[in-house]
Design a protein around this motif. Structure first.
Motif, PDB file in Angstrom:
ATOM      1  N   VAL A  41     -46.217 -18.663  -9.352  1.00 33.18           N
ATOM      2  CA  VAL A  41     -46.804 -18.597  -8.012  1.00 33.18           C
ATOM      3  C   VAL A  41     -46.117 -19.576  -7.069  1.00 33.18           C
ATOM      4  N   GLN A  42     -45.661 -20.709  -7.577  1.00 27.87           N
ATOM      5  CA  GLN A  42     -44.827 -21.591  -6.737  1.00 27.87           C
ATOM      6  C   GLN A  42     -43.597 -20.822  -6.244  1.00 27.87           C
ATOM      7  N   MET A  43     -42.956 -20.101  -7.144  1.00 29.97           N
ATOM      8  CA  MET A  43     -41.754 -19.351  -6.786  1.00 29.97           C
ATOM      9  C   MET A  43     -42.074 -18.277  -5.751  1.00 29.97           C
ATOM     10  N   ILE A  44     -43.148 -17.544  -5.969  1.00 30.26           N
ATOM     11  CA  ILE A  44     -43.531 -16.498  -5.021  1.00 30.26           C
ATOM     12  C   ILE A  44     -43.769 -17.091  -3.641  1.00 30.26           C
ATOM     13  N   CYS A  45     -44.529 -18.181  -3.584  1.00 28.95           N
ATOM     14  CA  CYS A  45     -44.835 -18.786  -2.283  1.00 28.95           C
ATOM     15  C   CYS A  45     -43.574 -19.334  -1.616  1.00 28.95           C
ATOM     16  N   ALA A  46     -42.689 -19.961  -2.393  1.00 26.90           N
ATOM     17  CA  ALA A  46     -41.447 -20.483  -1.826  1.00 26.90           C
ATOM     18  C   ALA A  46     -40.575 -19.352  -1.290  1.00 26.90           C
ATOM     19  N   GLN A  51     -37.944 -16.830   2.619  1.00 23.13           N
ATOM     20  CA  GLN A  51     -37.476 -15.454   2.806  1.00 23.13           C
ATOM     21  C   GLN A  51     -36.003 -15.278   2.448  1.00 23.13           C
ATOM     22  N   GLU A  52     -35.580 -15.989   1.419  1.00 22.80           N
ATOM     23  CA  GLU A  52     -34.250 -15.843   0.847  1.00 22.80           C
ATOM     24  C   GLU A  52     -34.380 -15.886  -0.665  1.00 22.80           C
ATOM     25  N   PRO A  53     -33.689 -15.008  -1.396  1.00 24.43           N
ATOM     26  CA  PRO A  53     -33.800 -15.026  -2.859  1.00 24.43           C
ATOM     27  C   PRO A  53     -33.227 -16.288  -3.488  1.00 24.43           C
ATOM     28  N   ASP A  54     -32.276 -16.925  -2.810  1.00 19.60           N
ATOM     29  CA  ASP A  54     -31.711 -18.188  -3.281  1.00 19.60           C
ATOM     30  C   ASP A  54     -32.346 -19.331  -2.487  1.00 19.60           C
ATOM     31  N   VAL A 225     -38.812  -9.784  -4.265  1.00 21.14           N
ATOM     32  CA  VAL A 225     -39.577  -9.376  -5.452  1.00 21.14           C
ATOM     33  C   VAL A 225     -38.715  -9.512  -6.705  1.00 21.14           C
ATOM     34  N   GLU A 226     -37.474  -9.113  -6.616  1.00 16.49           N
ATOM     35  CA  GLU A 226     -36.567  -9.238  -7.756  1.00 16.49           C
ATOM     36  C   GLU A 226     -36.389 -10.709  -8.139  1.00 16.49           C
ATOM     37  N   ALA A 227     -36.251 -11.585  -7.163  1.00 18.96           N
ATOM     38  CA  ALA A 227     -36.077 -13.013  -7.446  1.00 18.96           C
ATOM     39  C   ALA A 227     -37.314 -13.626  -8.097  1.00 18.96           C
ATOM     40  N   ALA A 228     -38.489 -13.031  -7.830  1.00 20.25           N
ATOM     41  CA  ALA A 228     -39.732 -13.541  -8.406  1.00 20.25           C
ATOM     42  C   ALA A 228     -40.051 -12.929  -9.761  1.00 20.25           C
ATOM     43  N   SER A 229     -39.232 -12.003 -10.225  1.00 21.16           N
ATOM     44  CA  SER A 229     -39.512 -11.374 -11.523  1.00 21.16           C
ATOM     45  C   SER A 229     -39.334 -12.389 -12.642  1.00 21.16           C
ATOM     46  N   THR A 235     -33.633 -16.345 -16.158  1.00 21.25           N
ATOM     47  CA  THR A 235     -32.180 -16.460 -16.023  1.00 21.25           C
ATOM     48  C   THR A 235     -31.806 -17.691 -15.209  1.00 21.25           C
ATOM     49  N   ARG A 236     -32.618 -18.006 -14.188  1.00 22.60           N
ATOM     50  CA  ARG A 236     -32.328 -19.133 -13.294  1.00 22.60           C
ATOM     51  C   ARG A 236     -33.119 -20.380 -13.684  1.00 22.60           C
ATOM     52  N   SER A 237     -33.516 -20.488 -14.925  1.00 26.67           N
ATOM     53  CA  SER A 237     -34.429 -21.553 -15.341  1.00 26.67           C
ATOM     54  C   SER A 237     -33.914 -22.939 -15.003  1.00 26.67           C
ATOM     55  N   THR A 238     -32.613 -23.184 -15.175  1.00 25.83           N
ATOM     56  CA  THR A 238     -32.076 -24.512 -14.885  1.00 25.83           C
ATOM     57  C   THR A 238     -32.250 -24.857 -13.413  1.00 25.83           C
TER      58      THR A 238
END
Length: 295
Positions: A41-46, A51-54, A225-229, A235-238
């Protein structure tokens, strides 16, 4: 912070660090139990805010854990004060230990307690406790050899721990959720189920954007949405957890499994009934119906 607020303390956390925090219009506070979807949920809110996947910084820097003793309080306050955008703040403190400010929105994430417990069990093996003690100035928390997952989970179900002292016990989980459930009619309190995020991430993100008053360009939506999957986050855990300074032995293992059902796979039907009887002693039927539905 008013004196009547509950103060929650552990070797790694102290909710009194909220005392004196200056809220701003639009602040988002994410209040969850451990391993209940906090980072998701932190990721979704961020993503909704920026409004950028990165994201412009690692997630743990964009959305700091305010009451975690690993990072000095003044450093967390300063980091949040420098943020010119809408702030997303993490806490594992129940809402009765956090100032409720009308300018902020509070999101409480609920996960099926059995799934949360299984994830917590595995997470215990992924924490470098010597590093935590070094960062907090405390003693190394020595751990006795644990039983296998099945036996540990049964003991967790039966535990009669003080919910205010052991927040990740079953009584503690229900204490946190019961308090949030009682506040759910407040306009700035949102309850989100982990199972709903797993089942319909797009729909849940749209609902959160609407509740937070955030308009998103349709052309950007699918990439967010893809970035929040769960798969992309793993994959981006680090990048997501790198601000945890050596606390995790393996960042990718932090995202172990994103689908519901792990707890029920461990127990027999009779043992699941044992859980249900125990849960019924700790939470009202309407909360349990909502919490377990879809789980």
């Amino acid at each position: 912070m008013p004196a009547e607020f509950v103060r929650y303390r552990s070797p790694e956390e102290d909710s009194d660090r909220w005392r004196g925090f200056s809220f701003r219009d639009g602040d988002i506070v994410i209040s969850t139990r451990s391993k209940s979807g906090t980072t998701w949920v932190q990721m979704i809110c961020a993503l909704l805010v920026h409004q950028e996947p990165d994201l412009p910084e690692p997630l743990a820097a964009l959305s700091p854990w305010l009451d975690w003793l690993v990072t000095p309080r003044d450093e967390v306050y300063e980091r949040l004060a420098r943020q010119s955008y809408r702030r997303v703040i993490k806490t594992h403190t129940p809402l009765d230990g956090v100032p409720i400010d009308h300018r902020a929105t509070y999101i409480v994430v609920a996960r099926h307690p059995l799934d949360m417990a299984v994830s917590l069990y595995h997470q215990g093996d992924n924490i470098d406790r010597e590093r935590v003690a070094e960062l907090t100035g405390g003693e190394v928390q020595t751990r006795r050899a644990r039983p296998n997952l099945h036996d540990w989970l049964l003991a967790w179900i039966d535990s009669d721990a003080d919910p205010r002292a052991e927040l990740d016990s079953l009584p503690g989980v229900m204490w946190h959720l019961r308090d949030a459930w009682a506040r759910r009619q407040a306009p700035n309190i949102l309850l989100v189920r982990y199972a709903d995020l797993a089942r319909d991430l797009d729909g849940q993100m749209r609902d959160l954007a609407a509740r937070l008053g955030i308009a998103v360009d349709d052309r950007r939506w699918s990439s967010l949405v893809e970035a929040a999957s769960f798969e992309q986050m793993r994959t981006r855990s680090t990048r997501l957890v790198t601000a945890l300074p050596g606390v995790l032995k393996d960042e990718q293992a932090f995202f172990r499994r994103g689908t519901p059902g792990a707890g029920r796979e461990v127990l027999t039907p009779a043992e699941l009934e044992r859980y249900e009887r125990r849960a019924a002693q700790l939470a009202p039927p309407d909360l349990l119906g909502w919490l377990h539905d879809g789980g």
